[in-house]
Design an enzyme around this catalytic site. Structure first.
Site, PDB file in Angstrom:
ATOM      1  N   LEU A  36      -3.354  11.295 -18.127  1.00 60.11           N
ATOM      2  CA  LEU A  36      -3.762   9.938 -18.471  1.00 60.11           C
ATOM      3  C   LEU A  36      -3.402   8.992 -17.325  1.00 60.11           C
ATOM      4  CD1 LEU A  36      -2.755   9.565 -22.242  1.00 60.11           C
ATOM      5  CD2 LEU A  36      -5.047   9.844 -21.291  1.00 60.11           C
ATOM      6  N   CYS A  40      -5.405   6.940  -9.866  1.00 59.45           N
ATOM      7  CA  CYS A  40      -4.599   5.781  -9.462  1.00 59.45           C
ATOM      8  C   CYS A  40      -3.139   5.926  -9.863  1.00 59.45           C
ATOM      9  CB  CYS A  40      -5.176   4.505 -10.059  1.00 59.45           C
ATOM     10  SG  CYS A  40      -4.221   3.030  -9.654  1.00 59.45           S
ATOM     11  N   ASP A 309     -15.452   3.907  -9.449  1.00 59.14           N
ATOM     12  CA  ASP A 309     -15.857   4.557  -8.208  1.00 59.14           C
ATOM     13  C   ASP A 309     -17.204   5.256  -8.294  1.00 59.14           C
ATOM     14  OD1 ASP A 309     -13.401   3.700  -7.391  1.00 59.14           O
ATOM     15  OD2 ASP A 309     -12.490   5.678  -7.186  1.00 59.14           O
ATOM     16  N   HIS A 442       9.919 -23.926   0.162  1.00 56.01           N
ATOM     17  CA  HIS A 442      10.533 -23.581   1.447  1.00 56.01           C
ATOM     18  C   HIS A 442      11.940 -23.036   1.207  1.00 56.01           C
ATOM     19  CE1 HIS A 442      11.634 -23.891   5.681  1.00 56.01           C
ATOM     20  NE2 HIS A 442      12.782 -24.455   5.286  1.00 56.01           N
TER      21      HIS A 442
END
Length: 463
Positions: A36, A40, A309, A442
């Site tokens: 599962l 990726c 894909d 910053h």
């Protein structure tokens, strides 16, 4: 057994689509023949990042004196231990998907699925018995695998793909990496960082060829500085695996040379997993080796969809996830907005990291825009200096006429975490002046975004 939705594949496209569909009230089943989470979670995004983190820690230890720290013994890279940690991380993530399926009442159907006419899916299991499922809607999300080239045929031992590169039992003394996309670049960095002699071969004139040219050139300089032999504008003509080492013939412009290496890693792209999924049986159309879909991922066959894909577009996990959500929301009648493929971030997790979104400078000019471009180097950043990470920069590209943020290109430490700010800014149609006037904290690396915007408009302070 009948479902509202059956998904073939449980990668970042498939499992996300399944969960969203369940949230929208559908009865969902997911067919998965392996782990599962797909490539990726198990063999791609997640385990590689675990390996890269190990390499980064090792690099910090090697340069501990630069940070005022004495290490009593010389650090040593233990590839087996790194791989073990990486696999444990991947296994944990895969278990997480199992938990999410249970939570969302999604059925995990083990086996290999094929789409059949009449909105059916036939699942073949290990026992050899087939079972037939029915669903009003079927999503093909079967992902991709490492691309094979005739002159670079992978044997899994000396010529390998990304899967084998993640689980090598012994650290090679030398390696040739073919291809400098995200996969090739990340593994080149990893193995070089732990002490392997790495040669990186790229056919195009620059590394990471889809990135902005200035980023590509900077990565080339950084890699050469780190000891990687970079060969751009070069091609691998042949590889001989006879004997103990591989002999790799590389052609560059007007010369050809032979490089010896223990391992050759082929990282020349991916091939979609569309074979034997039932496309021929159902008449689903393909184009250039991928399944043809519309903006809501509908194929030409009613009730059958495809995402990730196996369809055209960037082969990225977050793209597959977004496509899956849009697909099921449209099925449910939610009327989602189609995906803007020009606002998809791309990230490469080498050191330095690379991140980008939108137009490159070259593409923006070719599209006819008049540009304002601002660049801020991390060498001028207080946080980067304090962290010892001064390589790289942030580059922003604006439309000179309206101030539209056309693209962003970053190279340096943590830029993969910074790029999301630009994605949101572009989605909201933010202008350059709005970025300049948005106060950034910053000291942070993210200040470079504000400074790069200011540089584009002649207002930069710290450069």
């Amino acid at each position: 057994m009948k479902y509202d939705l059956i998904v073939l594949g449980s990668g970042p496209g498939g499992y996300v689509a399944a969960i969203r569909a369940s949230q929208l009230g559908m009865k969902v089943g997911v067919v998965e023949k392996a782990e599962l989470g797909g490539v990726c979670l198990n063999w791609g995004c997640i385990p590689t990042k675990a390996l890269l983190k190990s390499a980064q820690v090792f690099s910090y230890l090697q340069h501990a004196k630069d940070y005022g720290i004495s290490v009593s013994e010389s650090p040593e890279a233990d590839l087996k231990a790194m791989v073990k940690r990486s696999r444990e991380v991947a296994a944990g993530m895969s278990k997480g998907i199992k938990f999410l399926f249970k939570k969302n009442k999604i059925d995990h159907i083990e086996g290999f699925g094929r789409v059949k006419p009449g909105k059916k899916v036939v699942v073949s299991g290990d026992a050899g018995k087939d079972k037939t499922l029915e669903a009003e809607h079927i999503i093909i999300a079967t992902g991709a695998r490492s691309r094979q080239l005739d002159n670079l045929s992978q044997d899994g031992k000396k010529i390998i793909g990304y899967r084998e590169a993640m689980v090598l039992e012994k650290q090679p003394e030398s390696m040739v990496v073919v291809g400098s996309g995200a996969i090739g670049t990340e593994f080149a960095y990893f193995y070089n960082a732990i002490g392997t002699k790495v040669t990186l071969v790229e056919y195009m004139p620059e590394l990471v060829p889809l990135e902005d040219e200035e980023v590509s050139k900077q990565l080339g300089r950084s890699f050469k500085k780190a000891g990687i032999k970079v060969m751009t504008g070069s091609s691998v003509e042949s590889v001989s695996t006879k004997g103990k080492k591989c002999r790799v013939k590389v052609k560059s412009k007007n010369k050809e040379e032979e490089i010896e290496a223990d391992i050759v890693l082929s990282a020349v792209g991916i091939s979609p997993n569309i074979e034997d999924t039932g496309l021929e049986d159902t008449g689903i159309k393909t184009e250039k080796g991928r399944i043809k879909v519309d903006e809501y991922y509908r194929t030409n066959v009613e009730g059958v969809y495809a995402i990730g894909d196996v369809v055209a577009g960037p082969a990225l996990a977050h793209v597959a996830s977004a496509e899956g959500i849009i697909c099921v929301e449209n099925i449910a009648g939610e009327k989602p907005e189609p995906l803007d493929y020009n606002n998809i971030p791309a990230c490469t997790y080498s050191s330095p990291e690379v991140a980008s979104v939108g137009y490159t400078e070259k593409a923006a000019k070719e599209a006819g825009y008049e540009l304002k471009t601002g660049k801020f180097p991390f060498s001028a950043s207080g946080k980067a200096s304090a962290a010892g990470e001064k390589d790289g920069f942030v580059k922003l590209i604006f439309d000179a006429r309206y101030g539209e943020l056309l693209g962003a290109h970053m190279i340096g430490a943590n830029v993969t975490e910074m790029i999301a700010e630009i994605v949101v800014a572009r989605k909201l149609e933010t202008t350059g002046h709005e970025i300049i006037k948005s106060v950034h904290p910053h000291p942070t690396m993210s200040e470079a975004i504000m400074e790069a915007a200011a540089a584009a408009y002649g207002e930069v302070i710290h450069m």
